[in-house]
Design a protein around this motif. Structure first.
Motif, PDB file in Angstrom:
ATOM      1  N   MET A 123      25.487  13.467  34.165  1.00 51.49           N
ATOM      2  CA  MET A 123      25.489  14.912  34.397  1.00 51.49           C
ATOM      3  C   MET A 123      24.399  15.590  33.564  1.00 51.49           C
ATOM      4  O   MET A 123      23.666  16.436  34.074  1.00 51.49           O
ATOM      5  CB  MET A 123      26.871  15.493  34.082  1.00 51.49           C
ATOM      6  CG  MET A 123      27.941  15.060  35.075  1.00 51.49           C
ATOM      7  SD  MET A 123      29.630  15.463  34.558  1.00 51.49           S
ATOM      8  CE  MET A 123      29.611  17.240  34.616  1.00 51.49           C
ATOM      9  N   ALA A 124      24.294  15.200  32.305  1.00 49.17           N
ATOM     10  CA  ALA A 124      23.298  15.804  31.414  1.00 49.17           C
ATOM     11  C   ALA A 124      21.867  15.478  31.835  1.00 49.17           C
ATOM     12  O   ALA A 124      20.950  16.268  31.584  1.00 49.17           O
ATOM     13  CB  ALA A 124      23.546  15.339  29.975  1.00 49.17           C
ATOM     14  N   HIS A 125      21.685  14.331  32.475  1.00 48.32           N
ATOM     15  CA  HIS A 125      20.343  13.892  32.868  1.00 48.32           C
ATOM     16  C   HIS A 125      20.081  14.043  34.374  1.00 48.32           C
ATOM     17  O   HIS A 125      19.085  13.514  34.881  1.00 48.32           O
ATOM     18  CB  HIS A 125      20.122  12.438  32.423  1.00 48.32           C
ATOM     19  CG  HIS A 125      20.071  12.307  30.937  1.00 48.32           C
ATOM     20  ND1 HIS A 125      21.203  12.164  30.159  1.00 48.32           N
ATOM     21  CD2 HIS A 125      19.026  12.342  30.084  1.00 48.32           C
ATOM     22  CE1 HIS A 125      20.853  12.090  28.892  1.00 48.32           C
ATOM     23  NE2 HIS A 125      19.549  12.207  28.814  1.00 48.32           N
ATOM     24  N   HIS A 126      20.965  14.740  35.065  1.00 53.50           N
ATOM     25  CA  HIS A 126      20.799  15.022  36.496  1.00 53.50           C
ATOM     26  C   HIS A 126      20.634  13.754  37.326  1.00 53.50           C
ATOM     27  O   HIS A 126      19.775  13.683  38.220  1.00 53.50           O
ATOM     28  CB  HIS A 126      19.639  15.993  36.731  1.00 53.50           C
ATOM     29  CG  HIS A 126      19.737  17.223  35.889  1.00 53.50           C
ATOM     30  ND1 HIS A 126      20.682  18.198  36.116  1.00 53.50           N
ATOM     31  CD2 HIS A 126      19.061  17.606  34.778  1.00 53.50           C
ATOM     32  CE1 HIS A 126      20.563  19.141  35.191  1.00 53.50           C
ATOM     33  NE2 HIS A 126      19.584  18.805  34.373  1.00 53.50           N
ATOM     34  N   PRO A 128      34.284  16.387  38.479  1.00 59.67           N
ATOM     35  CA  PRO A 128      32.997  16.819  37.914  1.00 59.67           C
ATOM     36  C   PRO A 128      32.038  15.641  37.747  1.00 59.67           C
ATOM     37  O   PRO A 128      32.406  14.596  37.217  1.00 59.67           O
ATOM     38  CB  PRO A 128      33.391  17.404  36.549  1.00 59.67           C
ATOM     39  CG  PRO A 128      34.824  17.796  36.707  1.00 59.67           C
ATOM     40  CD  PRO A 128      35.427  16.780  37.650  1.00 59.67           C
ATOM     41  N   GLY A 129      30.824  15.823  38.237  1.00 60.89           N
ATOM     42  CA  GLY A 129      29.781  14.822  38.085  1.00 60.89           C
ATOM     43  C   GLY A 129      29.698  13.798  39.197  1.00 60.89           C
ATOM     44  O   GLY A 129      28.723  13.057  39.273  1.00 60.89           O
ATOM     45  N   ILE A 130      30.698  13.736  40.064  1.00 59.61           N
ATOM     46  CA  ILE A 130      30.669  12.768  41.154  1.00 59.61           C
ATOM     47  C   ILE A 130      29.878  13.370  42.316  1.00 59.61           C
ATOM     48  O   ILE A 130      30.205  14.450  42.813  1.00 59.61           O
ATOM     49  CB  ILE A 130      32.091  12.375  41.617  1.00 59.61           C
ATOM     50  CG1 ILE A 130      32.905  11.788  40.460  1.00 59.61           C
ATOM     51  CG2 ILE A 130      32.030  11.429  42.813  1.00 59.61           C
ATOM     52  CD1 ILE A 130      32.345  10.533  39.837  1.00 59.61           C
ATOM     53  N   PRO A 182      12.135   6.883  35.730  1.00 62.40           N
ATOM     54  CA  PRO A 182      13.054   7.960  36.119  1.00 62.40           C
ATOM     55  C   PRO A 182      14.198   7.403  36.981  1.00 62.40           C
ATOM     56  O   PRO A 182      13.963   6.667  37.935  1.00 62.40           O
ATOM     57  CB  PRO A 182      12.179   8.918  36.925  1.00 62.40           C
ATOM     58  CG  PRO A 182      10.779   8.565  36.564  1.00 62.40           C
ATOM     59  CD  PRO A 182      10.780   7.114  36.195  1.00 62.40           C
ATOM     60  N   LEU A 183      15.386   7.761  36.630  1.00 60.48           N
ATOM     61  CA  LEU A 183      16.568   7.249  37.308  1.00 60.48           C
ATOM     62  C   LEU A 183      17.153   8.339  38.210  1.00 60.48           C
ATOM     63  O   LEU A 183      17.397   9.456  37.757  1.00 60.48           O
ATOM     64  CB  LEU A 183      17.594   6.827  36.249  1.00 60.48           C
ATOM     65  CG  LEU A 183      18.859   6.153  36.696  1.00 60.48           C
ATOM     66  CD1 LEU A 183      18.557   4.872  37.465  1.00 60.48           C
ATOM     67  CD2 LEU A 183      19.726   5.821  35.492  1.00 60.48           C
ATOM     68  N   ALA A 184      17.370   8.026  39.481  1.00 59.34           N
ATOM     69  CA  ALA A 184      17.898   8.996  40.434  1.00 59.34           C
ATOM     70  C   ALA A 184      19.398   8.843  40.658  1.00 59.34           C
ATOM     71  O   ALA A 184      20.086   9.825  40.907  1.00 59.34           O
ATOM     72  CB  ALA A 184      17.179   8.874  41.770  1.00 59.34           C
ATOM     73  N   ALA A 185      19.908   7.600  40.601  1.00 54.56           N
ATOM     74  CA  ALA A 185      21.312   7.391  40.961  1.00 54.56           C
ATOM     75  C   ALA A 185      21.940   6.244  40.181  1.00 54.56           C
ATOM     76  O   ALA A 185      21.280   5.280  39.817  1.00 54.56           O
ATOM     77  CB  ALA A 185      21.420   7.106  42.456  1.00 54.56           C
ATOM     78  N   PHE A 186      23.247   6.388  39.993  1.00 49.27           N
ATOM     79  CA  PHE A 186      24.072   5.385  39.324  1.00 49.27           C
ATOM     80  C   PHE A 186      25.259   5.114  40.239  1.00 49.27           C
ATOM     81  O   PHE A 186      25.869   6.045  40.762  1.00 49.27           O
ATOM     82  CB  PHE A 186      24.533   5.935  37.972  1.00 49.27           C
ATOM     83  CG  PHE A 186      25.550   5.099  37.244  1.00 49.27           C
ATOM     84  CD1 PHE A 186      25.410   3.724  37.110  1.00 49.27           C
ATOM     85  CD2 PHE A 186      26.642   5.713  36.649  1.00 49.27           C
ATOM     86  CE1 PHE A 186      26.346   2.976  36.408  1.00 49.27           C
ATOM     87  CE2 PHE A 186      27.579   4.974  35.942  1.00 49.27           C
ATOM     88  CZ  PHE A 186      27.431   3.597  35.817  1.00 49.27           C
ATOM     89  N   GLN A 187      25.578   3.826  40.437  1.00 49.68           N
ATOM     90  CA  GLN A 187      26.664   3.443  41.332  1.00 49.68           C
ATOM     91  C   GLN A 187      27.686   2.576  40.583  1.00 49.68           C
ATOM     92  O   GLN A 187      27.522   1.374  40.476  1.00 49.68           O
ATOM     93  CB  GLN A 187      26.105   2.683  42.540  1.00 49.68           C
ATOM     94  CG  GLN A 187      27.158   2.314  43.547  1.00 49.68           C
ATOM     95  CD  GLN A 187      26.588   1.430  44.648  1.00 49.68           C
ATOM     96  OE1 GLN A 187      25.583   0.769  44.487  1.00 49.68           O
ATOM     97  NE2 GLN A 187      27.268   1.422  45.774  1.00 49.68           N
ATOM     98  N   ASP A 215      31.759   8.124  29.031  1.00 49.59           N
ATOM     99  CA  ASP A 215      30.386   7.969  28.548  1.00 49.59           C
ATOM    100  C   ASP A 215      29.331   8.115  29.642  1.00 49.59           C
ATOM    101  O   ASP A 215      28.511   9.014  29.597  1.00 49.59           O
ATOM    102  CB  ASP A 215      30.224   6.645  27.804  1.00 49.59           C
ATOM    103  CG  ASP A 215      30.645   5.424  28.617  1.00 49.59           C
ATOM    104  OD1 ASP A 215      30.851   5.528  29.845  1.00 49.59           O
ATOM    105  OD2 ASP A 215      30.761   4.339  28.012  1.00 49.59           O
ATOM    106  N   ALA A 216      29.347   7.246  30.624  1.00 47.79           N
ATOM    107  CA  ALA A 216      28.279   7.236  31.631  1.00 47.79           C
ATOM    108  C   ALA A 216      28.252   8.511  32.473  1.00 47.79           C
ATOM    109  O   ALA A 216      27.176   9.034  32.774  1.00 47.79           O
ATOM    110  CB  ALA A 216      28.406   6.009  32.529  1.00 47.79           C
ATOM    111  N   LEU A 217      29.409   9.002  32.864  1.00 45.31           N
ATOM    112  CA  LEU A 217      29.443  10.196  33.718  1.00 45.31           C
ATOM    113  C   LEU A 217      28.881  11.426  32.999  1.00 45.31           C
ATOM    114  O   LEU A 217      28.019  12.124  33.564  1.00 45.31           O
ATOM    115  CB  LEU A 217      30.861  10.435  34.242  1.00 45.31           C
ATOM    116  CG  LEU A 217      31.023  11.491  35.314  1.00 45.31           C
ATOM    117  CD1 LEU A 217      30.145  11.219  36.529  1.00 45.31           C
ATOM    118  CD2 LEU A 217      32.490  11.575  35.750  1.00 45.31           C
TER     119      LEU A 217
END
Length: 177
Positions: free
Chosen positions: A51-54, A127-129, A27-32, A45-47
């Protein structure tokens, strides 16, 4: 994770394919990733995936190593500085970016804010940040970027920023191979 020793896992500087692969295992919580007005590649793509995967998106370089802070004059040589290797600090790209910053300065002045406040505010309300990680060398820089969270850009200001970015055109962000 099964033993309860890991609360959250995050990744930095990965592609969408790597995000997906990582999430399939854990499970992934954060992307930097890096993200700012001149480096917006994650929007494609990544953003949306995050967003879709919270997945929280904690961006770094919202001020692009000081370029978007409004403090550079244009006569810097960046001797002994890592900024020398980035196209956005060189030649015509640098001149275009400084012209963009001057336009942002005008937009910021309308609302009584600094360029850095305007840029960070724009970034954190995309959005998404989830958050923007702002580096600082002095306490006043921390105070300035922190103030960006205390207000919101108007739709008119956002339109002016969009116009300024469109006039600037797509930046060269990668060193040619």
């Amino acid at each position: 994770m099964e033993e309860g020793k890991t609360r959250a896992i995050g990744v930095s500087n990965v592609s969408l394919a790597q995000l997906e692969e990582f999430a399939s295992v854990c499970p992934l919580a954060a992307f930097q990733p890096p993200y700012n007005m001149l480096q917006r590649e994650i929007e494609h793509d990544a953003l949306p995936w995050c967003m879709a995967h919270h997945v929280a998106v904690l961006v770094y370089w919202p001020l692009m190593k000081g370029l978007l802070a409004g403090k550079l004059r244009g006569d810097e040589t960046f001797a002994g500085d890592s900024r020398r290797k980035y196209p956005m600090f060189q030649g015509d790209e640098y001149r275009k970016n400084l012209a963009l910053v001057e336009r942002l300065r005008e937009i910021a002045a309308i609302s009584g804010h600094t360029v850095a406040e305007l840029v960070v505010n724009w970034t954190i309300h995309r959005p998404g940040i989830t958050a923007a990680l702002c580096g600082a060398k002095r306490p006043d820089q921390i105070r300035e970027t922190a103030r960006a969270a205390s207000w919101r850009l108007s739709s008119e200001q956002l339109a002016l920023i969009d116009e300024a970015l469109a006039q600037r055109g797509p930046p060269v962000t990668k060193v040619p191979v």
